[in-house]
Motif scaffolding. Structure first.
Motif, PDB file in Angstrom:
ATOM      1  N   PRO A  14       0.774  -1.241   0.000  1.00  0.00           N
ATOM      2  CA  PRO A  14       0.000   0.000   0.000  1.00  0.00           C
ATOM      3  C   PRO A  14       0.810   1.301   0.000  1.00  0.00           C
ATOM      4  CG  PRO A  14       0.033  -0.941   2.185  1.00  0.00           C
ATOM      5  CD  PRO A  14       0.731  -1.920   1.282  1.00  0.00           C
ATOM      6  N   TYR A  15       2.051   1.236  -0.431  1.00  0.00           N
ATOM      7  CA  TYR A  15       2.871   2.446  -0.442  1.00  0.00           C
ATOM      8  C   TYR A  15       3.946   2.318  -1.495  1.00  0.00           C
ATOM      9  CZ  TYR A  15       5.072   6.568   1.545  1.00  0.00           C
ATOM     10  OH  TYR A  15       5.572   7.824   1.736  1.00  0.00           O
ATOM     11  N   GLY A  21      -5.079   0.399  -6.380  1.00  0.00           N
ATOM     12  CA  GLY A  21      -4.994  -0.718  -5.446  1.00  0.00           C
ATOM     13  C   GLY A  21      -4.215  -0.354  -4.192  1.00  0.00           C
ATOM     14  N   ALA A  22      -3.102   0.346  -4.374  1.00  0.00           N
ATOM     15  CA  ALA A  22      -2.294   0.774  -3.225  1.00  0.00           C
ATOM     16  C   ALA A  22      -3.071   1.757  -2.366  1.00  0.00           C
ATOM     17  CB  ALA A  22      -0.984   1.400  -3.704  1.00  0.00           C
ATOM     18  N   GLN A  23      -3.777   2.678  -3.001  1.00  0.00           N
ATOM     19  CA  GLN A  23      -4.556   3.651  -2.249  1.00  0.00           C
ATOM     20  C   GLN A  23      -5.668   2.982  -1.445  1.00  0.00           C
ATOM     21  OE1 GLN A  23      -5.915   6.777  -4.874  1.00  0.00           O
ATOM     22  NE2 GLN A  23      -3.865   7.062  -5.731  1.00  0.00           N
ATOM     23  N   ALA A  24      -6.342   2.026  -2.061  1.00  0.00           N
ATOM     24  CA  ALA A  24      -7.423   1.316  -1.362  1.00  0.00           C
ATOM     25  C   ALA A  24      -6.881   0.566  -0.144  1.00  0.00           C
ATOM     26  CB  ALA A  24      -8.123   0.350  -2.322  1.00  0.00           C
ATOM     27  N   GLN A  25      -5.777  -0.162  -0.326  1.00  0.00           N
ATOM     28  CA  GLN A  25      -5.167  -0.894   0.784  1.00  0.00           C
ATOM     29  C   GLN A  25      -4.740   0.060   1.901  1.00  0.00           C
ATOM     30  OE1 GLN A  25      -4.463  -4.165   1.471  1.00  0.00           O
ATOM     31  NE2 GLN A  25      -5.539  -4.866  -0.344  1.00  0.00           N
ATOM     32  N   ASN A  30      -5.302   2.006   7.230  1.00  0.00           N
ATOM     33  CA  ASN A  30      -5.170   3.199   8.054  1.00  0.00           C
ATOM     34  C   ASN A  30      -6.406   3.393   8.936  1.00  0.00           C
ATOM     35  OD1 ASN A  30      -3.360   5.323   8.716  1.00  0.00           O
ATOM     36  ND2 ASN A  30      -4.760   6.754   7.736  1.00  0.00           N
ATOM     37  N   ALA A  31      -7.584   3.134   8.392  1.00  0.00           N
ATOM     38  CA  ALA A  31      -8.821   3.250   9.175  1.00  0.00           C
ATOM     39  C   ALA A  31      -8.921   2.128  10.217  1.00  0.00           C
ATOM     40  CB  ALA A  31     -10.029   3.226   8.250  1.00  0.00           C
ATOM     41  N   LEU A  32      -8.599   0.906   9.813  1.00  0.00           N
ATOM     42  CA  LEU A  32      -8.707  -0.237  10.732  1.00  0.00           C
ATOM     43  C   LEU A  32      -7.734  -0.153  11.904  1.00  0.00           C
ATOM     44  CD1 LEU A  32      -9.124  -3.263   8.290  1.00  0.00           C
ATOM     45  CD2 LEU A  32     -10.808  -2.408   9.922  1.00  0.00           C
ATOM     46  N   ARG A  33      -6.555   0.386  11.676  1.00  0.00           N
ATOM     47  CA  ARG A  33      -5.534   0.395  12.722  1.00  0.00           C
ATOM     48  C   ARG A  33      -5.915   1.282  13.902  1.00  0.00           C
ATOM     49  NH1 ARG A  33      -1.147   4.094  12.756  1.00  0.00           N
ATOM     50  NH2 ARG A  33      -1.528   5.852  11.383  1.00  0.00           N
ATOM     51  N   LYS A  34      -6.888   2.161  13.720  1.00  0.00           N
ATOM     52  CA  LYS A  34      -7.349   3.014  14.812  1.00  0.00           C
ATOM     53  C   LYS A  34      -8.190   2.232  15.818  1.00  0.00           C
ATOM     54  CE  LYS A  34      -7.117   6.952  11.776  1.00  0.00           C
ATOM     55  NZ  LYS A  34      -7.843   7.822  10.866  1.00  0.00           N
ATOM     56  N   LYS A  35      -8.784   1.125  15.366  1.00  0.00           N
ATOM     57  CA  LYS A  35      -9.664   0.340  16.235  1.00  0.00           C
ATOM     58  C   LYS A  35      -9.180  -1.080  16.475  1.00  0.00           C
ATOM     59  CE  LYS A  35     -13.734   2.970  15.084  1.00  0.00           C
ATOM     60  NZ  LYS A  35     -15.158   2.967  14.919  1.00  0.00           N
ATOM     61  N   MET A  36      -8.189  -1.540  15.698  1.00  0.00           N
ATOM     62  CA  MET A  36      -7.721  -2.918  15.793  1.00  0.00           C
ATOM     63  C   MET A  36      -6.199  -2.964  15.802  1.00  0.00           C
ATOM     64  SD  MET A  36     -10.307  -4.836  13.213  1.00  0.00           S
ATOM     65  CE  MET A  36     -11.033  -6.075  14.243  1.00  0.00           C
ATOM     66  N   VAL A  43       4.322  -9.598   0.432  1.00  0.00           N
ATOM     67  CA  VAL A  43       5.514 -10.008  -0.292  1.00  0.00           C
ATOM     68  C   VAL A  43       6.451  -8.803  -0.345  1.00  0.00           C
ATOM     69  CG1 VAL A  43       6.426 -10.810  -2.495  1.00  0.00           C
ATOM     70  CG2 VAL A  43       4.234 -11.685  -1.666  1.00  0.00           C
ATOM     71  N   SER A  44       7.642  -8.979   0.177  1.00  0.00           N
ATOM     72  CA  SER A  44       8.616  -7.890   0.253  1.00  0.00           C
ATOM     73  C   SER A  44       9.267  -7.665  -1.104  1.00  0.00           C
ATOM     74  CB  SER A  44       9.686  -8.231   1.290  1.00  0.00           C
ATOM     75  OG  SER A  44      10.662  -7.233   1.352  1.00  0.00           O
ATOM     76  N   THR A  45       9.155  -6.423  -1.608  1.00  0.00           N
ATOM     77  CA  THR A  45       9.752  -6.100  -2.904  1.00  0.00           C
ATOM     78  C   THR A  45      10.583  -4.819  -2.896  1.00  0.00           C
ATOM     79  OG1 THR A  45       7.775  -4.902  -3.607  1.00  0.00           O
ATOM     80  CG2 THR A  45       7.911  -7.232  -4.210  1.00  0.00           C
ATOM     81  N   ASN A  46      10.320  -3.903  -1.947  1.00  0.00           N
ATOM     82  CA  ASN A  46      11.015  -2.622  -1.955  1.00  0.00           C
ATOM     83  C   ASN A  46      11.238  -2.146  -0.525  1.00  0.00           C
ATOM     84  OD1 ASN A  46      11.503   0.269  -1.998  1.00  0.00           O
ATOM     85  ND2 ASN A  46      10.924   0.213  -4.157  1.00  0.00           N
ATOM     86  N   ILE A  47      12.453  -2.278  -0.047  1.00  0.00           N
ATOM     87  CA  ILE A  47      12.778  -1.962   1.350  1.00  0.00           C
ATOM     88  C   ILE A  47      12.576  -0.477   1.650  1.00  0.00           C
ATOM     89  CG2 ILE A  47      15.258  -1.455   1.281  1.00  0.00           C
ATOM     90  CD1 ILE A  47      13.771  -4.008   3.609  1.00  0.00           C
ATOM     91  N   LYS A  48      12.805   0.386   0.662  1.00  0.00           N
ATOM     92  CA  LYS A  48      12.631   1.831   0.866  1.00  0.00           C
ATOM     93  C   LYS A  48      11.165   2.158   1.167  1.00  0.00           C
ATOM     94  CE  LYS A  48      13.324   6.228  -1.510  1.00  0.00           C
ATOM     95  NZ  LYS A  48      13.734   6.883  -2.753  1.00  0.00           N
ATOM     96  N   ASN A  49      10.241   1.574   0.403  1.00  0.00           N
ATOM     97  CA  ASN A  49       8.818   1.801   0.636  1.00  0.00           C
ATOM     98  C   ASN A  49       8.370   1.204   1.967  1.00  0.00           C
ATOM     99  OD1 ASN A  49       8.628   3.123  -1.805  1.00  0.00           O
ATOM    100  ND2 ASN A  49       7.858   1.345  -2.906  1.00  0.00           N
ATOM    101  N   GLU A  50       8.904   0.036   2.306  1.00  0.00           N
ATOM    102  CA  GLU A  50       8.558  -0.589   3.585  1.00  0.00           C
ATOM    103  C   GLU A  50       8.988   0.284   4.753  1.00  0.00           C
ATOM    104  OE1 GLU A  50       9.986  -4.658   3.850  1.00  0.00           O
ATOM    105  OE2 GLU A  50       9.668  -4.869   1.697  1.00  0.00           O
ATOM    106  N   THR A  51      10.195   0.818   4.678  1.00  0.00           N
ATOM    107  CA  THR A  51      10.728   1.671   5.747  1.00  0.00           C
ATOM    108  C   THR A  51       9.879   2.927   5.913  1.00  0.00           C
ATOM    109  OG1 THR A  51      12.940   0.827   5.324  1.00  0.00           O
ATOM    110  CG2 THR A  51      12.784   2.887   6.548  1.00  0.00           C
TER     111      THR A  51
END
Length: 83
Positions: A14-15, A21-25, A30-36, A43-51
């Protein structure tokens, strides 16, 4: 009151927010993490985006799955070589 746990798995990281698709994810998580309590498997593909995303979501548990990506890359190379 403790948050309920949820595991989200996805093939679309999602980044950055450069596709629908990335925006939807991103916005769903982002909404769910406020309550859960979110565990995020991907699948890891880009360490810069993950960081970058880990900095935005410090409360999310990230679980990269690198072996799957490596296996997919090998299979794609074999398929290309056969053609």
């Amino acid at each position: 009151m403790s948050k309920k746990n949820i595991l989200i798995t996805t093939s679309v990281f999602p980044y950055p927010l450069n596709s629908g698709g990335a925006q939807a994810q991103y916005h769903m998580i982002n909404a769910l993490r406020k309550k859960m309590q979110i565990s995020f498997a991907y699948v890891s593909t880009n360490i810069k985006n993950e960081t970058a995303l880990k900095k935005e979501w410090p409360d999310v548990k990230f679980h990269p799955y690198q072996e799957a990506h490596q296996k997919i890359q090998k299979e794609n190379k074999k398929a290309i070589q056969k053609d």
